[in-house]
Design an enzyme around this catalytic site. Structure first.
Site, short mmCIF file in Angstrom:
data_model
loop_
_atom_site.label_atom_id
_atom_site.label_comp_id
_atom_site.label_asym_id
_atom_site.label_seq_id
_atom_site.Cartn_x
_atom_site.Cartn_y
_atom_site.Cartn_z
N ASP A 92 -8.24 -41.81 -12.18
CA ASP A 92 -9.48 -42.54 -12.48
C ASP A 92 -10.00 -43.30 -11.26
O ASP A 92 -10.77 -44.24 -11.38
CB ASP A 92 -9.27 -43.50 -13.66
CG ASP A 92 -8.09 -44.42 -13.42
OD1 ASP A 92 -7.42 -44.26 -12.38
OD2 ASP A 92 -7.83 -45.30 -14.26
N HIS A 130 -9.69 -26.72 12.81
CA HIS A 130 -9.93 -27.67 11.71
C HIS A 130 -8.83 -28.71 11.61
O HIS A 130 -8.43 -29.11 10.52
CB HIS A 130 -10.09 -26.91 10.38
CG HIS A 130 -11.38 -26.16 10.29
ND1 HIS A 130 -11.59 -25.13 9.40
CD2 HIS A 130 -12.54 -26.29 10.99
CE1 HIS A 130 -12.82 -24.66 9.56
NE2 HIS A 130 -13.40 -25.34 10.51
N ASP A 152 -14.05 -34.65 17.37
CA ASP A 152 -15.24 -34.15 16.69
C ASP A 152 -15.45 -35.09 15.52
O ASP A 152 -14.75 -35.00 14.50
CB ASP A 152 -15.01 -32.70 16.24
CG ASP A 152 -16.25 -32.07 15.63
OD1 ASP A 152 -17.20 -32.79 15.29
OD2 ASP A 152 -16.26 -30.83 15.49
N ASP A 175 -23.40 -34.82 14.44
CA ASP A 175 -22.21 -33.98 14.64
C ASP A 175 -21.94 -33.90 16.15
O ASP A 175 -22.68 -33.25 16.87
CB ASP A 175 -22.49 -32.58 14.05
CG ASP A 175 -21.26 -31.69 14.04
OD1 ASP A 175 -20.18 -32.16 14.41
OD2 ASP A 175 -21.40 -30.51 13.64
N HIS A 233 -15.48 -19.11 17.69
CA HIS A 233 -16.47 -19.54 16.68
C HIS A 233 -17.88 -19.36 17.22
O HIS A 233 -18.07 -19.00 18.38
CB HIS A 233 -16.22 -20.98 16.23
CG HIS A 233 -16.19 -21.99 17.33
ND1 HIS A 233 -17.33 -22.45 17.95
CD2 HIS A 233 -15.16 -22.66 17.94
CE1 HIS A 233 -17.01 -23.35 18.86
NE2 HIS A 233 -15.69 -23.49 18.90
N HIS A 280 -24.84 -24.55 14.64
CA HIS A 280 -25.31 -24.41 13.25
C HIS A 280 -26.47 -25.36 13.00
O HIS A 280 -26.73 -26.26 13.80
CB HIS A 280 -24.14 -24.70 12.28
CG HIS A 280 -23.44 -26.00 12.55
ND1 HIS A 280 -23.88 -27.21 12.06
CD2 HIS A 280 -22.33 -26.30 13.30
CE1 HIS A 280 -23.06 -28.17 12.47
NE2 HIS A 280 -22.12 -27.65 13.24
N HIS A 303 -23.17 -28.63 8.02
CA HIS A 303 -23.54 -27.23 8.23
C HIS A 303 -24.72 -27.02 7.29
O HIS A 303 -24.54 -26.63 6.13
CB HIS A 303 -22.37 -26.29 7.89
CG HIS A 303 -21.19 -26.53 8.79
ND1 HIS A 303 -19.91 -26.21 8.44
CD2 HIS A 303 -21.09 -27.06 10.03
CE1 HIS A 303 -19.09 -26.53 9.43
NE2 HIS A 303 -19.78 -27.06 10.40
N GLU A 342 -22.29 -26.11 20.47
CA GLU A 342 -20.90 -26.56 20.56
C GLU A 342 -19.91 -25.49 21.00
O GLU A 342 -18.97 -25.16 20.27
CB GLU A 342 -20.46 -27.12 19.21
CG GLU A 342 -20.75 -26.23 18.01
CD GLU A 342 -20.24 -26.84 16.71
OE1 GLU A 342 -19.05 -27.18 16.64
OE2 GLU A 342 -21.03 -26.98 15.76
N TYR A 357 -10.27 -22.59 23.80
CA TYR A 357 -9.02 -23.07 23.20
C TYR A 357 -7.88 -22.17 23.68
O TYR A 357 -7.85 -20.98 23.36
CB TYR A 357 -9.13 -23.04 21.67
CG TYR A 357 -10.43 -23.64 21.18
CD1 TYR A 357 -10.55 -25.02 20.97
CD2 TYR A 357 -11.56 -22.83 20.96
CE1 TYR A 357 -11.76 -25.57 20.56
CE2 TYR A 357 -12.76 -23.39 20.55
CZ TYR A 357 -12.86 -24.75 20.35
OH TYR A 357 -14.06 -25.30 19.95
N ARG A 410 -13.96 -28.65 23.53
CA ARG A 410 -15.25 -28.35 22.90
C ARG A 410 -16.20 -29.47 23.27
O ARG A 410 -15.79 -30.63 23.36
CB ARG A 410 -15.13 -28.23 21.37
CG ARG A 410 -16.48 -27.98 20.69
CD ARG A 410 -16.40 -27.49 19.24
NE ARG A 410 -15.83 -28.44 18.32
CZ ARG A 410 -14.62 -28.37 17.79
NH1 ARG A 410 -13.83 -27.36 18.11
NH2 ARG A 410 -14.18 -29.30 16.96
N GLU A 454 -20.00 -30.80 22.04
CA GLU A 454 -21.00 -30.55 20.99
C GLU A 454 -22.09 -31.61 21.02
O GLU A 454 -21.82 -32.81 20.96
CB GLU A 454 -20.31 -30.57 19.62
CG GLU A 454 -21.29 -30.49 18.45
CD GLU A 454 -20.58 -30.36 17.10
OE1 GLU A 454 -19.47 -30.89 16.95
OE2 GLU A 454 -21.16 -29.73 16.21
N1 GLY Z 1 -17.87 -31.02 12.71
C1 GLY Z 1 -18.10 -29.75 12.17
C2 GLY Z 1 -18.63 -28.82 13.16
O1 GLY Z 1 -18.68 -29.13 14.32
O2 GLY Z 1 -19.11 -27.77 12.84
MN MN Z 2 -20.80 -28.74 14.49
MN MN Z 3 -18.56 -31.07 15.02
#
Ligand code: GLY
Ligand code: MN
Ligand code: MN
Length: 433
Positions: free
Chosen positions: A36, A239, A256, A267, A346, A350, A357, A376, A380, A398, A400
């Protein structure tokens, strides 16, 4: 939310649906962390877009009749029980005035009222799954419609997925929305700066995460998504959200993390040295990613496609990896056989908006002013990648940024966060006092 903004959105929704259609939207349900104990409430993004209201147990219908746009909200006023346990919410009469609805009616008897509104419509735009009771009701009425039952006679009806329309509307941001994203970005930037300043060997990833979340909360914002604070090889786990490792000297840390402001996400990713100084190999990889990111951003303007942006990034990253002898010395092969995917697996970015996203198609879409995207790229080199000389392993980078497409090109919304290697090193060595 600004009244004019809501009016514009309702008008745009009605214009995107064929004549004699009706849109039916449901709010998101409460969400529980344990039995709850509730998670912070997050409204469904489409519902938030069309109403500006962050509450559960709501239905909104929108349609046009004789050139006039109607938006009816179904909502109950605060019950006596709620007043004691959760406190009072706005009265329906206030909501009617503030949000420009045509009517606000009780949620308890939405069925009969909705039936009256849909009875003469040809198409119903609805997203199933959010409100099973409403879904059942609509589908039951429609399936009965073939029968000779005058009371339920609502045939013929076409059911259309609402997101087919809302995703088109949400793709182009208004000035109001852009401002909200910029405010979110501003706070995210402070969070990243704090993390850079506080980083040192011997503390834990979650300590940097905490510094960032503190900045978000201090500014009355919430994280847009679970932060990734990945040091050393954790930066190579795309992730990674455990954030429970010790920061080690000579390691990089990839962060990130970004804030959400009134539903709108930013982001941002930056990758910096735990001890404030990039090693030789880290610097080479970092500059390679940065070059790819900057080349991609330079190219972004109206008329450009995602495919082109990704192509530029892939080409720059591939060329750089070949130059470092990390991929075979045959650039065409590296690209055609997608050998670069061992390091960059990747997409380049986006859509960004109410969802991190954000909604919208990717294929064959030409960029237009008002669209907001992320750029981004990353490299890696996982420790498990035994094909690569040891000195490179465990490096994950990365970078971004958030980019607004403008009439003449683009604007990097997150440009005030340091990115060049020497600037990042300088920020890492800065202190708050
Ligand atoms: N933080 C999610 C992405 O960079 O797509
Ligand atoms: Mn992103
Ligand atoms: Mn991100």
């Amino acid at each position: 939310m600004k009244l004019q903004e809501l009016k514009n959105r309702r008008k745009a929704l009605v214009e995107k649906m064929p004549k004699n259609s009706i849109a039916i939207l449901s709010s998101a349900n409460r969400n529980y962390r344990t039995r709850d104990v509730e998670n912070p409430y997050r409204q469904d993004s489409d519902f938030l877009y069309m109403t500006g209201i962050s509450e559960p147990n709501l239905i909104n219908i929108v349609f046009e009749k004789s050139g006039e746009i109607f938006s009816v909200l179904f909502r109950n006023n605060t019950s006596e029980h709620e007043k004691i346990w959760d406190g009072s919410r706005l009265e329906n009469s206030d909501i009617l005035e503030n949000s420009g609805f045509s009517e606000v009616q009780s949620y308890d008897d939405y069925e009969e009222k909705i039936l009256n509104y849909i009875i003469d419509k040809d198409s119903i735009y609805i997203e199933s799954g959010l409100n099973p009771e409403l879904d059942d009701f609509i589908y039951e009425k429609i399936s009965k419609s073939g029968k000779n039952n005058r009371k339920n006679y609502i045939f013929p009806k076409k059911i259309v997925a609402l997101h087919s329309v809302t995703q088109k509307l949400r793709l182009i941001k208004s000035d109001y929305e852009i401002e909200l994203i910029k405010e979110a970005a501003k706070v995210s930037i402070i969070g990243h700066q704090e993390a850079m300043k506080k980083s040192k060997p011997g503390i834990y990833e979650y300590e940097l995460d905490a510094e960032i979340k503190y900045v978000f909360n201090k500014n009355n914002m919430h994280f847009a998504y679970m932060s990734i604070v990945g040091s050393g090889n954790n930066a190579c786990t795309l992730h990674y959200i455990k954030n429970n490792n010790l920061l080690k000297d000579k390691d990089l840390v990839l962060i990130d993390a970004a804030a959400e402001n009134q539903g709108y996400a930013s982001d941002i990713t930056r990758t910096f040295p735990v001890n404030g100084k990039y090693t030789k190999e880290q610097a080479l990889i970092y500059d390679l990613v940065l070059n790819a990111q900057e080349k991609a951003i330079e190219f972004i303007k109206p008329g450009v496609t995602w495919e082109q942006v990704h192509e530029i990034t892939v080409e720059e990253i591939s060329k750089g990896l070949v130059a470092l002898n990390l991929l075979p010395n045959d650039i065409n092969r590296v690209i055609n056989e997608e050998l670069y995917k061992d390091f960059f697996m990747h997409k380049t970015g986006h859509w960004l908006g109410l969802d991190v996203h954000d909604v919208g198609e990717y294929e064959n879409i030409l960029f237009e002013p008002g669209m907001v995207i992320t750029v981004e790229p990353g490299i890696y080199i996982n420790l498990i990648n035994k094909k690569i000389p040891k000195k490179w392993r465990g490096i994950g980078v990365r970078i971004e940024d958030d980019v607004l497409i403008t009439k003449n090109g683009n604007e990097v919304i997150t440009k005030n966060l340091v990115k060049k290697r020497n600037e990042v090193e300088l920020m890492c060595s800065a202190s708050d006092v």
